[in-house]
Scaffold this active site. Structure first.
Site, PDB file in Angstrom:
ATOM      1  N   ASN A   1     -19.197  47.678  60.184  1.00 44.59           N
ATOM      2  CA  ASN A   1     -18.704  46.306  60.116  1.00 44.59           C
ATOM      3  C   ASN A   1     -17.306  46.210  60.713  1.00 44.59           C
ATOM      4  OD1 ASN A   1     -20.997  45.230  58.810  1.00 44.59           O
ATOM      5  ND2 ASN A   1     -20.300  46.060  56.874  1.00 44.59           N
ATOM      6  N   CYS A   2     -16.904  44.990  60.994  1.00 43.86           N
ATOM      7  CA  CYS A   2     -15.590  44.701  61.552  1.00 43.86           C
ATOM      8  C   CYS A   2     -14.515  45.384  60.705  1.00 43.86           C
ATOM      9  CB  CYS A   2     -15.384  43.185  61.551  1.00 43.86           C
ATOM     10  SG  CYS A   2     -13.833  42.668  62.264  1.00 43.86           S
ATOM     11  N   PRO A   3     -13.540  46.008  61.292  1.00 39.98           N
ATOM     12  CA  PRO A   3     -13.191  46.048  62.711  1.00 39.98           C
ATOM     13  C   PRO A   3     -13.673  47.308  63.440  1.00 39.98           C
ATOM     14  CG  PRO A   3     -11.343  46.884  61.488  1.00 39.98           C
ATOM     15  CD  PRO A   3     -12.442  46.537  60.474  1.00 39.98           C
TER      16      PRO A   3
END
Length: 75
Positions: free
Chosen positions: A13-15
């Site tokens: 997942n981000c980042p």
């Protein structure tokens, strides 16, 4: 879509997809392309913003099933 280098960021997942792409691009030459495969839906807008902020060209984005494919050209 063909690319000079491909990284798999599925499940991240981000980042993390952006960070891995940034690291991969740093090891590439100007004009080479990087393909990033992600399962994070937010990566679509994240890579658009990343390209604007870094000057790398976002060559294309596509959604295949539940995966998001981004192709960047190194500046």
């Amino acid at each position: 879509m063909q690319a000079d280098k491909e990284i798999d960021t599925r499940g991240l997942n981000c980042p993390l997809p952006i960070l891995k792409a940034k690291k991969a691009l740093a090891d590439m030459s100007t004009g080479q392309t990087l393909k990033v495969v992600s399962t994070d839906q937010g990566s679509i807008r994240d890579f658009q913003a990343f390209a604007r902020q870094t000057g790398n060209e976002l060559v294309g984005q596509e959604t295949i099933n539940n995966e998001f494919v981004h192709v960047l050209r190194r500046r």
